[in-house]
Design an enzyme around this catalytic site. Structure first.
Site, mmCIF file in Angstrom:
data_model
loop_
_atom_site.group_PDB
_atom_site.id
_atom_site.type_symbol
_atom_site.label_atom_id
_atom_site.label_comp_id
_atom_site.label_asym_id
_atom_site.label_seq_id
_atom_site.Cartn_x
_atom_site.Cartn_y
_atom_site.Cartn_z
ATOM 1 N N HIS A 20 -7.185 -4.537 -1.308
ATOM 2 C CA HIS A 20 -6.576 -5.850 -1.521
ATOM 3 C C HIS A 20 -7.218 -6.554 -2.716
ATOM 4 O O HIS A 20 -7.011 -7.747 -2.913
ATOM 5 C CB HIS A 20 -6.728 -6.734 -0.282
ATOM 6 C CG HIS A 20 -6.237 -6.097 0.979
ATOM 7 N ND1 HIS A 20 -7.100 -5.533 1.899
ATOM 8 C CD2 HIS A 20 -4.986 -5.923 1.459
ATOM 9 C CE1 HIS A 20 -6.383 -5.040 2.904
ATOM 10 N NE2 HIS A 20 -5.105 -5.262 2.655
ATOM 11 N N HIS B 79 0.820 -1.210 0.000
ATOM 12 C CA HIS B 79 0.000 0.000 0.000
ATOM 13 C C HIS B 79 0.856 1.263 0.000
ATOM 14 O O HIS B 79 0.365 2.347 0.332
ATOM 15 C CB HIS B 79 -0.923 0.011 1.214
ATOM 16 C CG HIS B 79 -1.780 -1.205 1.330
ATOM 17 N ND1 HIS B 79 -2.663 -1.572 0.333
ATOM 18 C CD2 HIS B 79 -1.885 -2.149 2.301
ATOM 19 C CE1 HIS B 79 -3.277 -2.685 0.697
ATOM 20 N NE2 HIS B 79 -2.818 -3.067 1.872
#
Length: 329
Positions: A218, A56
């Site tokens: 995700h 991320h």
């Protein structure tokens, strides 16, 4: 799969080594672990710890430094760090005034961070927590029970970090967190899936003429697939959902964060922000804080998200504008 890596299983370790080499004036790495620590820790100030799976970037290590996080815990790609790693971060972040954990609402993160909290409290470290659940796309999805924690988490880092930097107590920061989190909401759109290095193929696929609203960071499912559309049409869909969630009125004050998901050029992010501005101006909203860029990505996913924070208290805007020294803010 085309990626600039060595061995897929080494990506997190080698990434963190490169990050600390590049930004050693701001952060350090704890014992070769996945814990990144601020070089500017101050005695008797509340420590802030966040983290989660890698992939991320720049979250979460990019927000470690003076005025934001004391430490970030970087787990494997899209996988929560262990309670032991989180405990290490708590121990180093504790400078005598306690630690607040900022947790994104994913099952593994919540379980492991709360286990670390229990272990730290056995060592007489004061620990409080806040769970960020800003994603309004879906109520339950892969990895999570309830709303997911996404890019709004970065604004939580910023606001709470400013309060800690200004000397707020742990109880005061916990109260601030409880007030701000319900006023942060996010919705995203994906144009393509993300490819985790150890998997070697995208987590989901979309046709050349398809996009999906509400996909998670995700690659969790969203709420609707559509044919590709203009930025103005994307903005209209996303803003309408946020308007419904906030039930805003003319004159309400907001901060805005347009967040790229990894492969969306800044050119397109700024076009989207311009379209968002027009829609919000039509509703006579005050837009007193604006940020555009890649802050909470999903490796190489194409797409973006819009986060809005309703600024109910004057000091919240001050916290957003508070000066910091981090890699990514």
């Amino acid at each position: 799969m085309k990626k600039i890596i060595n061995q897929p299983e080494a990506v997190v370790d080698e990434m963190l080594a490169g990050l600390v080499f590049t930004h050693g004036n701001i952060v350090k790495r704890l014992n070769g672990s996945g814990v990144i620590v601020s070089q500017a820790l101050q005695k008797n100030k509340v420590g802030l710890v966040s983290g989660g799976g890698s992939g991320h970037e720049p979250a979460h290590a990019g927000f470690v430094g003076k005025g934001m996080l004391s430490a970030a815990v970087c787990g494997p790609v899209f996988t929560s760090p262990t309670p032991d790693q989180v405990l290490e971060a708590i121990q180093v972040a504790d400078q005598g005034a306690g630690v607040l954990l900022i947790i994104k609402n994913y099952s593994g993160d919540v379980m492991n961070f709360e286990m670390a909290q229990e272990l730290a409290e056995m060592e007489d470290i004061q620990v409080a927590t806040i769970i960020v659940d800003d994603d309004i796309a879906v109520e339950d999805s892969t990895y999570t029970a309830g709303k997911r924690g996404v890019a709004g988490t970065v604004l939580v880092h910023k606001i709470l970090g400013a309060a800690a930097d200004q000397g707020a107590s742990l109880s005061e920061i916990k109260a601030l967190a409880d007030g701000i989190v319900p006023n942060i909401k996010t919705l995203g759109v994906a144009l393509s899936g993300a490819t985790a290095p150890e998997v070697g193929h995208p987590g989901f696929t979309l046709g050349e003429d398809e996009l999906e609203f509400g996909v998670g960071i995700h690659g969790e499912p969203g709420y609707r697939k559509e044919k590709i559309m203009s930025s103005k049409e994307l903005a209209k869909e996303i803003v309408s959902k946020l308007k419904e969630a906030f039930e805003w009125q003319a004159g309400d004050e907001f901060g805005l964060l347009v967040n790229g998901l990894g492969s969306t050029p800044l050119m397109e992010q700024y076009i989207f922000m311009n379209d968002v501005k027009a829609l919000l101006a039509a509703d006579d909203l005050k837009m007193t804080f604006k940020k555009v860029g890649d802050y909470m990505t999903a490796i190489d996913m194409a797409g973006l998200s819009l986060t809005m924070v309703k600024l109910n208290e004057p000091e919240w805007l001050g916290y957003l504008n508070h000066s910091v020294s981090t890699i990514a803010w």
